[in-house]
Design an enzyme around this catalytic site. Structure first.
Site, PDB file in Angstrom:
ATOM      1  N   SER A 173       0.837  -1.196   0.000  1.00  0.00           N
ATOM      2  CA  SER A 173       0.000   0.000   0.000  1.00  0.00           C
ATOM      3  C   SER A 173       0.870   1.243   0.000  1.00  0.00           C
ATOM      4  O   SER A 173       1.859   1.320   0.745  1.00  0.00           O
ATOM      5  CB  SER A 173      -0.877   0.036   1.257  1.00  0.00           C
ATOM      6  OG  SER A 173      -1.722  -1.094   1.313  1.00  0.00           O
ATOM      7  N   SER A 174       0.498   2.216  -0.820  1.00  0.00           N
ATOM      8  CA  SER A 174       1.136   3.534  -0.837  1.00  0.00           C
ATOM      9  C   SER A 174       2.641   3.411  -1.137  1.00  0.00           C
ATOM     10  O   SER A 174       2.991   2.946  -2.218  1.00  0.00           O
ATOM     11  CB  SER A 174       0.849   4.233   0.496  1.00  0.00           C
ATOM     12  OG  SER A 174       1.260   5.557   0.460  1.00  0.00           O
TER      13      SER A 174
END
Ligand SMILES: *[C@@H]1O[C@H](CO)[C@@H](O)[C@H](O)[C@H]1NC(C)=O
Length: 300
Positions: free
Chosen positions: A143-144
């Site tokens: 994520s991210s």
């Protein structure tokens, strides 16, 4: 002859005991410190399920900035899914203050370049050997900042991974530092101002492992339309990059499915190796879709 056999037996015994001792307790998050070369001192944490498959798959799950291996372990469904499907989860842990990943230095953006990507690849290789893992079932997600690293892992170590899922990232190489800084933030990329053709993006990815001609991981790209950390333009740039790599016509996807896998999500399929999933109204934190991930990876 007899002495040789006894020595061989002792040697074999040490090898066997040694390799058993190197395996970690099951059913909880454990740190591994002896996985081999670790050029940037990335932390390695692993979840080996109680229900370990005989020839297990591996999912590398990479945390976001300010996150940690522990936070990603407790905040994502992969450990529970590991119990269900028998795979091992590797949770790398960033060595930098702020705990983003280095996706900006040439070291990180190069196969065997000595960056974070190299350390993570070495964790995968160690786990494959230690657990007799199925090399056709090795996957990466994040994520991210972990999603940025997922794209970088797919570009720098395409031979290791069968598929990847990217939650709110940027194209591999988009965060490059013009001054070769480690762990640098790249505002123009974050703001969605780095716009390239599929051909240019494909070249950026392919330059990370020059001369590689083998198979590459299937890519699934999630992004939210209301993302103000990594602007939504990055979704299109990522999809362009992998469409270019796989030779798909970016402007002519095979199929677009509305409200898939849920309301207000749109799934675009370019071919068997690339799907984009654009979540209208969703911000930077696109919820992890564990069941869809299992299907994309072929466990479910
Ligand atoms: C940010 O990344 C772009 C490529 O995506 C690059 O052209 C630019 O030089 C980078 N900015 C800095 C400050 O390094």
């Amino acid at each position: 002859m007899a002495r040789f056999s006894i020595l061989s037996a002792i040697y074999l015994y040490i090898l066997l005991v040694g390799s058993c001792l190197a395996q970690v307790p099951r059913g909880s998050l454990q740190q591994v410190t002896n996985f081999g070369s670790n050029p940037t001192n990335v932390g390695m944490y692993i979840y080996v399920p109680n229900n370990l498959a005989a020839k297990p798959g591996i999912v590398v799950a990479i945390h976001y900035c300010t996150g940690s291996a522990q936070a990603y372990y407790s905040g994502t469904p992969y450990a529970q899914l590991a119990e269900q499907y028998g795979f091992i989860v590797i949770y790398p842990s960033s060595p930098y203050s702020g705990t983003c990943w280095d996706v900006s230095s040439q070291a990180a953006l190069t196969h065997n370049g000595g960056g974070d990507s190299n350390s993570i690849a070495n964790m995968v290789t160690w786990t494959i050997q230690q657990y007799n893992a199925d090399t056709s079932k090795v996957f990466v997600t994040g994520s991210s900042s972990g999603a940025m690293m997922t794209n970088v892992m797919a570009a720098t170590y395409p031979e290791l991974f069968a598929a990847a899922t990217v939650y709110s990232g940027v194209a591999a190489g988009c965060f490059v530092s013009s001054t070769n800084q480690v762990d640098a933030w790249n505002s123009s990329c974050a703001l969605g101002q780095v716009v390239n053709t599929p051909q240019v993006w494909a070249q950026v990815a392919e330059n990370m492992y020059p001369g590689y001609n083998g198979p590459r991981p299937r890519m699934q790209i999630y992004h939210g339309s209301a993302d103000t950390t990594l602007y939504p333009q990055n979704y299109y740039e990522e999809c362009k990059q992998w469409a270019g790599v796989f030779g798909y016509d970016y402007n002519n996807p095979q199929q677009v499915e509305q409200n898939t896998p849920e309301a207000n999500y749109q799934t675009t399929i370019w071919g068997p190796n690339l799907q984009g999933i654009y979540a209208t109204g969703v911000g930077h934190t696109v919820p992890i879709h564990g069941q869809q991930d299992m299907e994309w990876f072929g466990f479910a």
